[in-house]
Design a protein around this motif. Structure first.
Motif, mmCIF file in Angstrom:
data_model
loop_
_atom_site.group_PDB
_atom_site.id
_atom_site.type_symbol
_atom_site.label_atom_id
_atom_site.label_comp_id
_atom_site.label_asym_id
_atom_site.label_seq_id
_atom_site.Cartn_x
_atom_site.Cartn_y
_atom_site.Cartn_z
ATOM 1 N N GLU A 153 0.832 -1.343 0.034
ATOM 2 C CA GLU A 153 -0.040 -0.195 0.005
ATOM 3 C C GLU A 153 0.883 1.309 -0.092
ATOM 4 N N SER A 154 1.998 1.140 0.613
ATOM 5 C CA SER A 154 2.759 2.415 0.683
ATOM 6 C C SER A 154 3.423 2.629 -0.723
ATOM 7 N N ARG A 181 -1.411 9.239 4.115
ATOM 8 C CA ARG A 181 -1.772 7.972 3.650
ATOM 9 C C ARG A 181 -1.026 6.934 4.247
ATOM 10 N N ILE A 182 0.243 7.004 4.445
ATOM 11 C CA ILE A 182 0.977 5.825 5.310
ATOM 12 C C ILE A 182 0.958 5.882 6.591
ATOM 13 N N ARG A 186 -3.467 4.491 7.287
ATOM 14 C CA ARG A 186 -3.110 3.301 7.218
ATOM 15 C C ARG A 186 -2.883 2.791 8.974
#
Length: 484
Positions: A153-154, A181-182, A186
């Motif tokens: 995902e990263s 985002r990371i 997450r």
């Protein structure tokens, strides 16, 4: 997110678990109106503290009492405003043992996982052991599986950011968005979600869990972007787990779903005009101020003479808050009124009321508030004859005008972007999804509650009313516990 988008997600299968709840009759789903501005601080002050007029004009503003700009994603600012709200003497929904995750305000919660407590390293360090209790037993993935999916995902997030920034030839916000985002979307959400599962097993009386991932992505990519819509599928899967534990807990929980505002497509002013809002307000030729606007702002009062008196220097502050903006032209504690604006800043009034990308300009006129649009001046009682486009909500405009005289934190002028496409407005900030404004989409919120529960959340007209109904059903009678 607006209710209309949730309806679409249910029909298209992006939120299958929520669709099952609604179609089975187990849950009611309705529109809700929380008031204006359509922003998270305003909503959370109403929900948690029951305040109808919390004096919060958006997510960021120039605070006259503090003498500086404040932003609710700055922990110290969130803590200062939380203390101000607490000073009203209201009981919070989170008093007496409630927990919160990712809210702006602590509001008496037992734990320390909100924006206003992140400002204190001592508090966070002291609560670390408490927050980590039970995490190991509640994990839903093994360590290797989690690391592998997190790495993938990263990597996808890095690629997407590079592609977006190159396409726009603009890198602003992208570094911060990637970190968000990371780390936040997450790791942060995984932690908060797991902690909520643990809390239910431990019997925490009330849990307020804020899922902010869709909001974060919608600001940067647009509310109907594929990246934003993917977040709806993620939250649906998370909700399935939360509901399962809520039913199986030693004392079952009622789960209530809320959206605090909608998101509207935002077309940045800078893209359209090649300059930022501050340049629009204070630079360039000055067009004539329309006679109808001048008469409407005076409202029968004598025209003022030009005010050139020497004053303590004040550099105007322009807060670009999505598709609306606050303009502060004076450093004094009280906002300027329309006649004073005509005397001191007629050129600014002329520029904002003639700019095609500024749809409405709100200000105080005597003891009331008015909005300038389409060359006319309208109060809350006059909106039936105002040339409002179909994108704007008459109800939201009226609510904002009723509240503005009590909102001394708002600018001397409050600007709203013109509606330039179906479901979209001009934005003053560099973002592609906005909220806080007065469109139908932004004020179209939603509420879902269990059909067999002890509370009826239909017909809500303000977030303070939501507080009252929840407090009456759950805090005053000892009814079953609740998870937002």
């Amino acid at each position: 997110m607006p209710k209309a988008l949730l309806d679409e997600a249910i029909v298209t299968g992006r939120m299958p678990f929520v669709a099952q709840l609604v179609r089975s009759g187990a849950y009611h789903l309705e529109n809700a109106f929380w008031g204006a501005p359509t922003s998270t601080p305003f909503f959370q002050a109403g929900l948690l503290y029951g305040l109808q007029h919390p004096n919060l004009p958006g997510y960021s503003w120039y605070d006259r009492a503090l003498g500086r700009k404040v932003q609710m994603n700055t922990p110290g600012d969130a803590m200062a405003i939380d203390a101000r709200l607490r000073g009203h003497g209201r009981t919070s929904l989170l008093d007496h043992g409630g927990h919160t995750y990712f809210s702006l305000f602590h509001a008496g919660a037992m734990n320390r996982m909100c924006m206003s407590t992140l400002s204190s390293f001592k508090l966070m360090a002291r609560s670390f052991a408490y927050e980590m209790q039970g995490l190991g037993s509640a994990r839903t993935k093994g360590a290797w599986d989690f690391l592998r999916s997190f790495g993938m995902e990263s990597w996808h997030a890095v690629r997407e950011v590079l592609q977006w920034a190159r396409a726009l030839n603009d890198w602003r916000h992208e570094q911060g968005f990637l970190v968000s985002r990371i780390l936040l979307q997450r790791l942060g959400w995984s932690f908060a979600h797991t902690k909520s599962l643990v809390d239910m097993v431990r019997g925490v009386p009330l849990i307020y869990l804020v899922y902010g991932n869709y909001d974060e992505v919608a600001h940067r990519r647009g509310p109907r972007s594929e990246l934003a819509l993917q977040e709806l599928y993620r939250v649906d899967a998370s909700l399935a787990e939360l509901f399962a534990v809520a039913r199986a807990a030693p004392e079952p929980y009622d789960v209530i779903l809320l959206s605090d505002h909608g998101h509207v497509d935002s077309l940045p002013l800078e893209q359209r005009q090649g300059r930022r809002l501050e340049a629009v307000l204070f630079q360039g030729a000055v067009p004539p101020l329309r006679d109808d606007v001048r008469r409407g702002l005076l409202d029968g009062r004598a025209p003022p003479a030009a005010d050139t008196a020497a004053r303590e220097p004040f550099i105007p502050v322009v807060v670009e808050a999505g598709n609306f903006a606050h303009v502060y032209l004076s450093g004094r504690p009280a906002p300027l009124e329309a006649r004073e604006l005509l005397a001191r800043h007629p050129e600014v009034l002329a520029r904002v009321t003639n700019n095609p990308d500024i749809g409405m300009v709100a200000m105080r006129r005597g003891a009331e508030a008015v909005v300038v649009m389409g060359g006319g001046v309208y109060g809350a009682a006059d909106l039936d004859r105002a040339p409002l486009t179909t994108e704007y909500s008459r109800r939201a405009v009226a609510d904002f005008l009723h509240g503005l005289p009590r909102m001394d934190t708002a600018g001397d002028l409050v600007l709203f972007g013109e509606a330039v496409q179906k479901g979209g407005t001009v934005g003053f900030a560099w973002e592609f999804g906005s909220h806080g404004g007065l469109t139908r989409v932004e004020s179209d919120s939603l509420v879902m509650w269990p059909a067999q529960g002890p509370v009826d959340l239909s017909g809500l007209s303000h977030c303070a009313r939501l507080h009252e109904r929840l407090a009456e059903a759950y805090l005053d009678t000892g009814s079953p516990r609740i998870l937002h």
